[in-house]
Scaffold this motif. Structure first.
Motif, PDB file in Angstrom:
ATOM      1  N   LEU A  19       0.903  -1.143  -0.090  1.00 25.47           N
ATOM      2  CA  LEU A  19      -0.088  -0.018   0.201  1.00 25.47           C
ATOM      3  C   LEU A  19       0.927   1.279   0.216  1.00 25.47           C
ATOM      4  O   LEU A  19       0.587   2.168  -0.843  1.00 25.47           O
ATOM      5  CB  LEU A  19      -0.980   0.061   1.301  1.00 25.47           C
ATOM      6  N   VAL A  22       2.457   1.645  -3.459  1.00 25.88           N
ATOM      7  CA  VAL A  22       1.337   1.780  -4.439  1.00 25.88           C
ATOM      8  C   VAL A  22       1.154   3.675  -4.205  1.00 25.88           C
ATOM      9  O   VAL A  22       1.120   4.311  -5.120  1.00 25.88           O
ATOM     10  CB  VAL A  22       0.155   0.901  -4.375  1.00 25.88           C
ATOM     11  N   LEU A  23       0.836   3.818  -3.011  1.00 24.21           N
ATOM     12  CA  LEU A  23       0.354   5.202  -2.726  1.00 24.21           C
ATOM     13  C   LEU A  23       1.654   6.310  -3.024  1.00 24.21           C
ATOM     14  O   LEU A  23       1.363   7.329  -3.555  1.00 24.21           O
ATOM     15  CB  LEU A  23      -0.127   5.435  -1.149  1.00 24.21           C
ATOM     16  N   TYR A  26       1.848   6.463  -6.724  1.00 21.48           N
ATOM     17  CA  TYR A  26       0.814   6.816  -7.296  1.00 21.48           C
ATOM     18  C   TYR A  26       0.610   8.373  -7.438  1.00 21.48           C
ATOM     19  O   TYR A  26       0.442   9.108  -8.010  1.00 21.48           O
ATOM     20  CB  TYR A  26      -0.518   6.275  -6.724  1.00 21.48           C
ATOM     21  N   SER A  30       0.581  11.213  -9.621  1.00 26.83           N
ATOM     22  CA  SER A  30      -0.823  11.987  -9.682  1.00 26.83           C
ATOM     23  C   SER A  30      -0.521  13.450  -9.296  1.00 26.83           C
ATOM     24  O   SER A  30      -1.164  14.457 -10.214  1.00 26.83           O
ATOM     25  CB  SER A  30      -1.744  11.505  -8.804  1.00 26.83           C
ATOM     26  N   LEU A 146      -9.270  10.079  -4.505  1.00 30.67           N
ATOM     27  CA  LEU A 146      -8.670   8.881  -4.810  1.00 30.67           C
ATOM     28  C   LEU A 146      -7.594   8.096  -3.792  1.00 30.67           C
ATOM     29  O   LEU A 146      -7.931   7.191  -3.534  1.00 30.67           O
ATOM     30  CB  LEU A 146      -7.557   9.177  -6.055  1.00 30.67           C
ATOM     31  N   PHE A 147      -6.938   9.071  -2.863  1.00 38.02           N
ATOM     32  CA  PHE A 147      -6.395   8.724  -1.876  1.00 38.02           C
ATOM     33  C   PHE A 147      -7.369   7.724  -0.783  1.00 38.02           C
ATOM     34  O   PHE A 147      -6.939   6.560  -0.294  1.00 38.02           O
ATOM     35  CB  PHE A 147      -5.760   9.797  -0.951  1.00 38.02           C
ATOM     36  N   TYR A 149     -10.463   6.412  -1.407  1.00 40.01           N
ATOM     37  CA  TYR A 149     -10.763   5.279  -1.839  1.00 40.01           C
ATOM     38  C   TYR A 149      -9.817   4.143  -2.033  1.00 40.01           C
ATOM     39  O   TYR A 149     -10.165   2.931  -2.030  1.00 40.01           O
ATOM     40  CB  TYR A 149     -11.606   5.337  -3.444  1.00 40.01           C
ATOM     41  N   THR A 150      -8.795   4.525  -2.212  1.00 44.00           N
ATOM     42  CA  THR A 150      -7.679   3.636  -2.464  1.00 44.00           C
ATOM     43  C   THR A 150      -7.269   2.829  -0.926  1.00 44.00           C
ATOM     44  O   THR A 150      -7.409   1.560  -0.994  1.00 44.00           O
ATOM     45  CB  THR A 150      -6.182   3.960  -2.999  1.00 44.00           C
ATOM     46  N   LEU A 153     -10.317   0.569  -0.192  1.00 43.73           N
ATOM     47  CA  LEU A 153      -9.989  -0.655  -0.960  1.00 43.73           C
ATOM     48  C   LEU A 153      -8.926  -1.577  -0.398  1.00 43.73           C
ATOM     49  O   LEU A 153      -9.404  -2.997  -0.179  1.00 43.73           O
ATOM     50  CB  LEU A 153      -9.893  -0.332  -2.334  1.00 43.73           C
ATOM     51  N   PHE A 154      -8.072  -1.247  -0.040  1.00 40.44           N
ATOM     52  CA  PHE A 154      -6.874  -1.852   0.706  1.00 40.44           C
ATOM     53  C   PHE A 154      -7.597  -2.457   1.878  1.00 40.44           C
ATOM     54  O   PHE A 154      -7.030  -3.855   2.086  1.00 40.44           O
ATOM     55  CB  PHE A 154      -5.774  -0.872   0.901  1.00 40.44           C
TER      56      PHE A 154
END
Length: 629
Positions: A19, A22-23, A26, A30, A146-147, A149-150, A153-154
Motif C-alpha cells: 500500500l 503504491v500510494l 501513485y 498523480s 483517490l487517496f 478510496y484507495t 479498498l486496501f
C-alpha cells in the motif's frame, strides 16, 4: 503466538508495504499530472483571454468585464493585468476552497499551480502583462478522493484476504492441531493416531512421523505391560483362587510391619479350611476347586471396606488376611461374617457338615518382629483347630496391642490438631546419579507429653476414627501459611475426600493456593489402592487440573504384582514408589519390563525402604531415586 497469527502479521506487513509503495508512486505521478494540468489550463486561459482583451485594450471598463466573465467560471485562483511599469491595473483573487479536504492532507501533498503569463499589445505602442493561475481546489479534492478510496479498498480487501487466509490456514493446518493433541495425549498416556492425512507434503510427512512414534510408544507400553502381567502372575498369583500366594505374603508382610503409613497397625487373620481332603473325595477335585474359588471371592468381598488389605492363599487349605487399621474385635466381626457366608457356600455344594473354618487372629503394631506375629497367629489358629467346628480364636497379649485404645487415640489426635502439636518432618528422596537430595516427602509427627509419635504410628487411628479430613485440613492450613526451604515437596493424602464433588473442588482450590505460595515443584502422593478405588474419570480430571497448577501426581505403595497398569495411563503420575523388597524380588525379565513400561509413559521409579547393603543391586538395575529405610 500461533502460526496463523504469525502468517497474518507477515501478510499484513506485506500489504502495508504494498500500500505504501503504491500510494507513494501513485501520488508522485498523480501530483505531477495535476500540476501539469493546472499549468496547461492556466496557459490556455491566458492565450484565450489575451485574444478576448485585444479588441478592447483601450476600454478599461470593458477589459474588466471580460476578465470578470472568465474569473466567474470558478476555475481560476488568480487573473491579473499589469501595465508596462509592472503596476497592477486589475486583479481578481480567489482562495482555494478546501473544506472537504483535511488540513494534514493539504500540508502533506502541497500541489503547485504555476502562473501562466502573456503579453497584450497594440501596434507596438501599448503593452499589458496578463497573469493567470488555475484554482487548486478541484485538484486537491480529486487527489484526496483517490487517496481515500484507495485506502478503503486496501482495508476491505485486506480484511477479506486475512479472513480467507485464516480460513485456509485453519483447514490446511488442522493437522497441526491434531499433532498437538497427539503430543498432549502422549503426556497423559493416551495414544492417538491421526486418520486424516493432509495433502500438503510437509505436513503429511510430519503427521506420518508422529503417527509412527505414537504407535511405537503404544506398542512398547502394550508389550511391557503384557510381559509384566505374565511374569507377575507366575510369581505372585495362586492360579486356582486368583488370590496372592505364599511368596507374596512373605514379601509384603515385612513392608506392612515397617510402613510409616496407614498399614502400620492392624490385625493378621489366618483361616484354615478343615475337611478339604474329605470334600475332594465326596464331590471331586473339580467341584472342590470351584468351591475354593467361590470362597476366595467371599474373602475379597468381605475385605472391600478394609484399607489396603492383603489376601493370600498360603497353601491348599490356609488363607491369610492382613487387615490394616482393624483391631481384634473388628477383625473378629469380619471373621464371623466370613464364616456365615462360608456355611451358605458349603450348603450349596452339599458339604455343610463336612467343611469348617478355624480362624486365628493376632493384632500387630509397627516394627513388630515378623516371627513374633506369625508365632502369635499360628498359636491362635492351632487353638481354633482343636475344635471340630467353626471357631475363632483371638491371641490375647498386652505386648501386641497398640499403646492406646480408640478413646485415647481420639484425645491425642484431636488435641494435637486443635493446639497445633504436630511437627513437620521432611524425608529426603536421594538422587543416586547426582548424589544429592532431589526432593522431600512431607509428613507430620505428633508431639504428645514430651514424646514424639511418628506419622505411621498414629495415622491408622486417624483412619479408624474417621479423622482423615481433619488431619488433611491441618496439613493444608500449615502449608498455606508456611514457606519451605525445600524446593520440591511431596505430601501424601488419603483419597476418600475425592469421592465427593464439593470436597474435590475444595481440594483443587487449596492445592492451587499452596502451589502458588510454594513457588517450587509440588507433588500429591496417593496410594495405588486409593487410586484404584476412585473412578477413572475422577482421577483423570484431578490429574489434568493439578497439572494446570504445576502440581503432579505421585503414586505410593506401587505393587506391580498383577500387571494391571491401565490406571497409569489416565492418572499420568510423575513417579511411582515401590518398596525395596518388592523390586528386588522381581526376576531380571520383570525388572526390565517394569522399567521399560514406566519409561514408555515417562514415569520415574522411586524405591523406598532402601538399606545400604542393597544400594549396589539397585544401581546395577539402573535405579536413580531412592528413599532410605
Amino acid at each position: 503466538m500461533s502460526l496463523t497469527k504469525q502468517i497474518g502479521i507477515v501478510v499484513s506487513l506485506l500489504l502495508l508495504f504494498l500500500l505504501g509503495s503504491v500510494l507513494g508512486i501513485y501520488f508522485v505521478k498523480s501530483k505531477g499530472f495535476f500540476e501539469e494540468q493546472l499549468a496547461a489550463d492556466a496557459k490556455s486561459a491566458a492565450h484565450a483571454l489575451t485574444r478576448s482583451l485585444k479588441p478592447v485594450i483601450d476600454d478599461e471598463k470593458e477589459m474588466k468585464t471580460v476578465v470578470d466573465a472568465l474569473f466567474g467560471s470558478g476555475k481560476f485562483g488568480l487573473i491579473e493585468l499589469k501595465d508596462m511599469q509592472n503596476a497592477t491595473l486589475y486583479k481578481r483573487i480567489k482562495r482555494a476552497d478546501l473544506k472537504e479536504v483535511p488540513e494534514w492532507f493539504v500540508e502533506l501533498v502541497q500541489i503547485k499551480a504555476p502562473i501562466a503569463t502573456d503579453v497584450l499589445e497594440e501596434d507596438h505602442s501599448k503593452f499589458l502583462n496578463l497573469l493567470v493561475q488555475a484554482d487548486r481546489s478541484a485538484a486537491y479534492r480529486e487527489l484526496y478522493g483517490l487517496f481515500f478510496y484507495t485506502i478503503a479498498l486496501f482495508v476491505i480487501f485486506g480484511i477479506l484476504g486475512l479472513l480467507l487466509l485464516n480460513l485456509v490456514l485453519r483447514v490446511v493446518l488442522r493437522s497441526l492441531e491434531n499433532i498437538k493433541n497427539q503430543a498432549e495425549g502422549v503426556i497423559h498416556n493416551r495414544f492417538i493416531i491421526q486418520k486424516e492425512i493432509p495433502s500438503t507434503v510437509e505436513l503429511k510427512n510430519v503427521v506420518l512421523a508422529m503417527n509412527s512414534m505414537v504407535k511405537r510408544v503404544k506398542e512398547l507400553y502394550v508389550r511391557s505391560s503384557e510381559a509384566m502381567k505374565e511374569s507377575q502372575e507366575m510369581l505372585y498369583l495362586d492360579q486356582a483362587t486368583d488370590l496372592f500366594n505364599r511368596r507374596y505374603f512373605q514379601l509384603k508382610l515385612p513392608e506392612y510391619l515397617m510402613a510409616n503409613d496407614t498399614r502400620s497397625r492392624g490385625s493378621l487373620m489366618m483361616i484354615r479350611m478343615n475337611g478339604v481332603v474329605e470334600g475332594n473325595r465326596k464331590i471331586g477335585h473339580k467341584k472342590m476347586d470351584e468351591l475354593l474359588l467361590e470362597f476366595a471371592k467371599i474373602l475379597k468381598q468381605e475385605s472391600e471396606l478394609v484399607h489396603e488389605p492383603l489376601i493370600c492363599r498360603i497353601n491348599g487349605t490356609e488363607f491369610a488376611l492382613l487387615l490394616p487399621v482393624y483391631n481384634a474385635q473388628t477383625a473378629k466381626d469380619l471373621a464371623k461374617s466370613i464364616i456365615g457366608k462360608h456355611m451358605l457356600l458349603c450348603e450349596r455344594y452339599g458339604l455343610r457338615n463336612l467343611l469348617t473354618l478355624s480362624v486365628g487372629i493376632c493384632e500387630y503394631v509397627r516394627k513388630m518382629p515378623m516371627s513374633k506375629l506369625l508365632s502369635c497367629v499360628d498359636s491362635a489358629l492351632t487353638d481354633a483347630a482343636m475344635y471340630n467346628e467353626d471357631r475363632i480364636v483371638v491371641f490375647e497379649s498386652d505386648e501386641n496391642r497398640p499403646a492406646a485404645g480408640k478413646t485415647e487415640w481420639r484425645e491425642i489426635i484431636t488435641k494435637a490438631l486443635r493446639e497445633g502439636h504436630l511437627k513437620p518432618v521432611m524425608t529426603p528422596v536421594v538422587d543416586l546419579k547426582q548424589q544429592k537430595e532431589a526432593s522431600h516427602i512431607l509428613s507430620f509427627d505428633i508431639i504428645h507429653e514430651g514424646r514424639t509419635i511418628r506419622y505411621g504410628e498414629y495415622v491408622p487411628a486417624v483412619v479408624e476414627l474417621g479423622l482423615e479430613q481433619d488431619l488433611l485440613n491441618f496439613e493444608f492450613d500449615y502449608m498455606k501459611k508456611h514457606r519451605f526451604k525445600e524446593e520440591t515437596i511431596a505430601f501424601e493424602m488419603i483419597a476418600d475426600m475425592l469421592q465427593e464433588s464439593d470436597k474435590l473442588f475444595i481440594f483443587e482450590d487449596t492445592v492451587k493456593e499452596i502451589a502458588e505460595n510454594h513457588r517450587g515443584k509440588l507433588y500429591v502422593e496417593i496410594s495405588e489402592h486409593d487410586i484404584l478405588a476412585l473412578e477413572p474419570i475422577v482421577v483423570e480430571h484431578v490429574s489434568m487440573t493439578l497439572k494446570e497448577y504445576g502440581v503432579r501426581f505421585g503414586i505410593s505403595r506401587f505393587s506391580a504384582e498383577r500387571g494391571e497398569y491401565s490406571y497409569l495411563k489416565y492418572s499420568a503420575p510423575a513417579y511411582v514408589k515401590m518398596s525395596e523388597n518388592s523390586f528386588l524380588d522381581l526376576d531380571t525379565a520383570s525388572k526390565n519390563a517394569l522399567l521399560t513400561l514406566l519409561g514408555s509413559l515417562d514415569i520415574e521409579l522411586i524405591i523406598t525402604g532402601v538399606h545400604e547393603e542393597n544400594l549396589s543391586k539397585l544401581q546395577a538395575a539402573s535405579i536413580r531415586y531412592i528413599v532410605y529405610a
